[in-house]
Motif scaffolding. Structure first.
Motif, PDB file in Angstrom:
ATOM      1  N   ARG A  90       3.850   1.868  10.326  1.00  0.00           N
ATOM      2  CA  ARG A  90       4.494   0.457  11.198  1.00  0.00           C
ATOM      3  C   ARG A  90       5.309  -0.374   9.820  1.00  0.00           C
ATOM      4  O   ARG A  90       4.261  -0.148   8.620  1.00  0.00           O
ATOM      5  CB  ARG A  90       4.468  -0.124  12.582  1.00  0.00           C
ATOM      6  N   ASP A  91       5.925  -1.041   9.464  1.00  0.00           N
ATOM      7  CA  ASP A  91       6.501  -1.625   8.702  1.00  0.00           C
ATOM      8  C   ASP A  91       6.458  -1.404   7.095  1.00  0.00           C
ATOM      9  O   ASP A  91       5.590  -1.380   6.292  1.00  0.00           O
ATOM     10  CB  ASP A  91       5.929  -3.345   8.857  1.00  0.00           C
ATOM     11  N   TYR A  92       7.465  -0.276   7.459  1.00  0.00           N
ATOM     12  CA  TYR A  92       7.450   0.936   5.621  1.00  0.00           C
ATOM     13  C   TYR A  92       8.733   0.951   5.096  1.00  0.00           C
ATOM     14  O   TYR A  92      10.111   0.346   5.062  1.00  0.00           O
ATOM     15  CB  TYR A  92       6.147   1.990   6.119  1.00  0.00           C
ATOM     16  N   ASP A  93       8.399   1.297   3.692  1.00  0.00           N
ATOM     17  CA  ASP A  93       9.831   1.494   3.215  1.00  0.00           C
ATOM     18  C   ASP A  93       9.502   3.115   3.139  1.00  0.00           C
ATOM     19  O   ASP A  93       8.975   3.260   2.638  1.00  0.00           O
ATOM     20  CB  ASP A  93      10.043   0.940   1.762  1.00  0.00           C
ATOM     21  N   ARG A  97       0.656  -0.889   0.188  1.00  0.00           N
ATOM     22  CA  ARG A  97       0.714  -0.104  -0.217  1.00  0.00           C
ATOM     23  C   ARG A  97       1.154   1.265  -0.218  1.00  0.00           C
ATOM     24  O   ARG A  97       2.235   0.969   0.604  1.00  0.00           O
ATOM     25  CB  ARG A  97      -0.933  -0.085   1.140  1.00  0.00           C
ATOM     26  N   THR A  98       0.485   2.124  -0.846  1.00  0.00           N
ATOM     27  CA  THR A  98       1.465   3.376  -1.132  1.00  0.00           C
ATOM     28  C   THR A  98       0.446   4.134   0.356  1.00  0.00           C
ATOM     29  O   THR A  98      -0.229   4.235   0.632  1.00  0.00           O
ATOM     30  CB  THR A  98       1.230   4.406  -1.660  1.00  0.00           C
ATOM     31  N   LEU A  99       1.068   4.855   1.181  1.00  0.00           N
ATOM     32  CA  LEU A  99       0.729   5.334   2.443  1.00  0.00           C
ATOM     33  C   LEU A  99       1.424   6.754   1.899  1.00  0.00           C
ATOM     34  O   LEU A  99       0.263   7.702   3.129  1.00  0.00           O
ATOM     35  CB  LEU A  99       1.898   4.959   3.787  1.00  0.00           C
ATOM     36  N   LEU A 100       2.183   7.627   1.245  1.00  0.00           N
ATOM     37  CA  LEU A 100       3.043   8.969   0.970  1.00  0.00           C
ATOM     38  C   LEU A 100       2.976   8.795  -0.098  1.00  0.00           C
ATOM     39  O   LEU A 100       4.391   8.093  -0.132  1.00  0.00           O
ATOM     40  CB  LEU A 100       3.277   9.637   2.384  1.00  0.00           C
TER      41      LEU A 100
END
Length: 829
Positions: A638-641, A589-592
């Motif tokens: 949490r748990d992101y790139d 999923r794209t968060l930003l």
């Protein structure tokens, strides 16, 4: 006579204001039920742990925060010999701290008092010079005596009128002194008629005269020594019963010019601290620029440091420069002749300390008033050098020369400016390979780091170099900081076979001249007070013991969730631009995403600097601003790139990419081109106190775009720079709040059970002394306060309290208070 026989018997370091109370063992609940237990401490008195040297804890004195001039050195006159310069501080002139009524010129010519004492004041008839000292003015106490002196010269007879006054009028009887002829020292004594903190010393002249080395000293100095130390500060230091005294720095030692004296240029301004500059009559000592932004008079010099160490029963431990600058300067001096001169100076220093009065430098010591040797056993070469191989090459030459002439001297090396990283690892390997006896470690980290690293020295090589922990502090002066340091100190004692010396730093700070926080003792011109950290150090230093008694304790259940938080961008003394920010969850999923083709509406500005969207990038343009952070996203992420492209435009360092951002004080950031653009490292901020988790050498080039990626998975973080893995770490250490150590006092046979409970609830604890036959009463000292409590000039919420514990046996239960440090002194029968 052994050193131990000259020191007071170990006590509990109690203040006169301590409260005497009686504490009983925690009773069992009704009906014979066992008490509720949170922790268990098990002691094995039949076994021996590490021996603890008398020198375990000591003091580190450096002229930072006006610790010497305007502090420990009791001289009341600031800029007494008119030597202040813009080299010391851009705001300085040769008449800084002097008010001139009339005409006065500062002169540097062949008519000077001494070649080292360059400047003097030439005053016209009818001129008055007035000095207000440090802080708000001269601090004088009614009925106390003050010794005035001045070196003066006048061709015709002239009269000096000497006055002490404040806004309320005269503070002592006016003195008059007739001056005639060449340079001569003139003296007078004042008795203060009122108490003030805003006094001024005025020197008026009826005729033309030359003045130098204008001085005013309280008669009541430490141990009544003329020209000595400020009494209240020296007494607070002595009350710690230090085992050693490290001096004179610190960054003060290995910064500035290492140059020799030149007949054409005289003394180099900003010359590195060299011991020969600091001995002899004070009027013949050259003042010098101080690394911390002011001028140092050298009135407190090597002789005075040695003498103070002797007065307090401490082992002297001087530090000399290795011709590799540190503290951000990072320059190796390449000059074989100069290196040989510095090595010879170090050999001469040992002779000055230990040589007979028939030797060249032993005679100079005797001429200063100390015919007997000072008993020097340790010399440290260098301080926090960030060029490990260049430093160690020079250190090896110092060490070889010292050991060849003085085989009984321990030559101490160091491991750079931090607790870990490439410099630390390289220097430790070089020191191990060379069989160095002792290595100095320094670190200033968050309280959380200190709670996490109690076992730091458990795994050190027992056959390798010993550790001198020469500088450490937890970045604050609250009792919460003291609790974290105390928890860490139990680990130092448990590993006393490895950690042979340890000293908190810095020690002294004048509240009106602060370059560094935290500090152990604070003061102004009228009072001094020990911080919460001081009370912790005093409790440990006054109750060391002689040997560790093996013990174990249960721990606190701990559950650490994943690293979570928003993301951020920042710079430090640098202009930089950022582009193509993307934050993607582990599930895709794209968060930003932000390419800054429009307004930067997703970002919140929490720091300084000047941010604006410019040419499709988010740019911070203020090259002088520090910590310019902007943040975006959700603190629950949490748990992101995190991916971003960054480009340095101009300035001193690189840029910073933040992750796990909770708020302005709690976050992680990857600092690229930090520490003067010498390294890349990840720092964790805990309530604003930073800890470096991983670092490597590295620089950032201006005008070059860097692709940065941070991958967060649970508590593991992997970092990529330009598509290549740069490093990784797992932040999973436990900040254990319950720590303990047990030692034995050989003189009394007492067991000292030392317990730190750094949590907001009491710790109900069973203590098993392993069958030891003990008296039924024990003495207790407790430090307990709110974690936010701070001592000040007017309030001391952190102070030791004395109590008595009754009804104990070889097994008992005790409730250690919330947020407390408790020492139980238990007598064995």
């Amino acid at each position: 006579m052994s050193r131990r026989s000259t020191r007071p018997r170990l006590g509990l370091g109690l203040t006169a204001a301590a409260v005497l109370i009686t504490t009983a063992v925690v009773p069992a609940p009704a009906h014979g039920e066992a008490p509720v237990i949170d922790y268990a401490i098990t002691v094995d008195p039949t076994k021996q742990g590490a021996a603890i040297d008398d020198t375990m804890y000591g003091l580190f004195l450096e002229d930072i925060n006006r610790a010497a001039d305007g502090g420990l050195y009791a001289e009341l006159v600031q800029n007494r010999s008119f030597e202040y310069s813009t080299v010391d501080n851009r705001a300085y002139t040769s008449l800084t701290s002097w008010d001139v009524d009339g005409s006065a010129t500062v002169v540097n010519d062949d008519g000077r008092l001494h070649a080292n004492n360059r400047n003097y004041a030439q005053v016209a008839a009818g001129t008055t010079l007035a000095n207000s000292g440090y802080n708000s003015g001269l601090s004088l106490r009614s009925g106390a005596k003050y010794d005035f002196s001045v070196w003066a010269r006048a061709e015709a007879g002239t009269t000096l009128t000497l006055t002490l006054k404040d806004a309320g009028g005269a503070l002592a009887t006016v003195r008059h002194q007739t001056v005639k002829g060449g340079w001569k020292q003139y003296r007078a004594t004042f008795t203060a008629t009122r108490t003030t903190t805003t006094g001024r010393l005025a020197v008026g002249s009826t005729g033309a005269a030359a003045l130098d080395e204008v001085s005013l000293f309280p008669r009541d100095t430490y141990r009544k020594q003329p020209g000595g130390l400020r009494k209240d500060l020296a007494e607070k230091l002595a009350a710690l019963k230090p085992g050693f005294l490290r001096f004179p720095g610190g960054c003060l030692v290995n910064t500035g010019s290492m140059a020799d004296y030149s007949e054409t240029s005289g003394w180099q301004r900003a010359r590195s601290y060299q011991w020969k500059d600091t001995i002899g009559p004070v009027e013949q000592r050259a003042t010098n620029a101080n690394f911390w932004g002011y001028n140092q008079s050298y009135g407190l010099g090597y002789y005075e440091y040695f003498r103070f160490a002797e007065d307090v029963g401490a082992m002297p431990l001087p530090v000399v420069p290795a011709l590799v600058t540190g503290c951000g300067q990072n320059r190796a001096v390449v000059d074989d002749a100069l290196l040989k001169r510095h090595i010879q100076d170090t050999l001469d220093l040992i002779e000055f300390a230990n040589g007979p009065v028939t030797s060249t430098w032993g005679r100079k010591r005797a001429e200063m008033g100390h015919p007997g040797p000072f008993g020097l056993t340790h010399v440290q070469v260098g301080n926090e050098e960030n060029l490990p191989r260049e430093f160690f090459e020079r250190f090896t030459k110092f060490r070889s020369a010292i050991e060849a002439k003085y085989p009984g001297i321990t030559v101490v090396s160091n491991s750079g400016p931090a607790a870990s990283g490439a410099t630390f690892d390289t220097l430790w390997q070089l020191n191990r390979d060379a069989g160095v006896a002792m290595v100095d470690e320094h670190y200033y980290n968050s309280p959380r780091w200190f709670l996490e690293n109690n076992q730091r020295y458990d795994s050190y090589d027992r056959s390798g170099p010993k550790v001198f922990l020469g500088e450490y502090a937890s970045q604050g002066n609250t009792f919460g900081n003291g609790l974290a340091e105390a928890a860490f100190m139990t680990g130092l004692e448990r590993n006393a076979d490895i950690v042979k010396l340890a000293s908190y730093a810095p020690v002294l700070a004048n509240e009106d001249y602060v370059q560094w926080r935290p500090d152990l003792i604070w003061f102004n011109n009228r009072a001094s007070w020990g911080s919460a950290n001081y009370e912790v150090q005093k409790l440990f230093m006054n109750n060391v013991g002689d040997r560790v008694v093996p013990s174990e304790a249960t721990s606190t259940p701990s559950v650490s969730g994943p690293i979570s938080g928003a993301v951020g961008l920042s710079t430090w003394a640098t202009a930089a631009s950022f582009d193509d920010v993307r934050v993607t969850a582990a599930d895709g999923r794209t968060l930003l995403t932000d390419d800054f083709s429009g307004p930067a509406s997703a970002w919140t500005h929490t720091g300084g600097g000047s941010w604006a969207v410019q040419d499709g990038q988010y740019a911070q343009r203020d090259v002088g601003a520090a910590n310019t952070t902007v943040t975006a996203g959700d603190r629950a992420w949490r748990d992101y790139d995190l991916r971003v492209t960054a480009t340095k435009q101009a300035g001193a360092e690189g840029f910073l990419v933040a992750f796990g951002v909770k708020d302005t004080g709690n976050y992680y950031w990857w600092n690229l081109g930090g520490w003067g653009n010498t390294a890349h490292g990840v720092e964790r901020s805990d309530d604003g106190a930073k800890t470096t988790l991983i670092s490597k050498p590295g620089t950032i080039e201006a005008g070059r775009a860097y692709d940065i990626e941070v991958k967060v998975r649970g508590r593991q973080v992997t970092l990529y720079l330009n598509g290549k893995e740069w490093g990784a770490f797992t932040d999973d250490q436990v900040a254990e709040p319950f720590r303990q150590v047990v030692t034995r006092d050989r003189a009394t046979g007492d067991l000292l059970v030392k317990v730190v409970n750094a949590q907001p609830t009491e710790a109900r604890t069973s203590v098993d002394l392993g069958g030891a036959r003990v008296a039924s009463r024990a003495r207790v000292t407790t430090l307990a306060a709110a974690p936010s409590a701070e001592n000040s000039e007017t309030a001391t919420p952190v102070a030791p309290v004395k109590s008595t514990l009754t009804g104990i046996s070889d097994t008992f239960t005790y409730a250690f208070p919330a947020n407390s440090i408790t020492f139980l002194r238990i007598s064995e029968r």
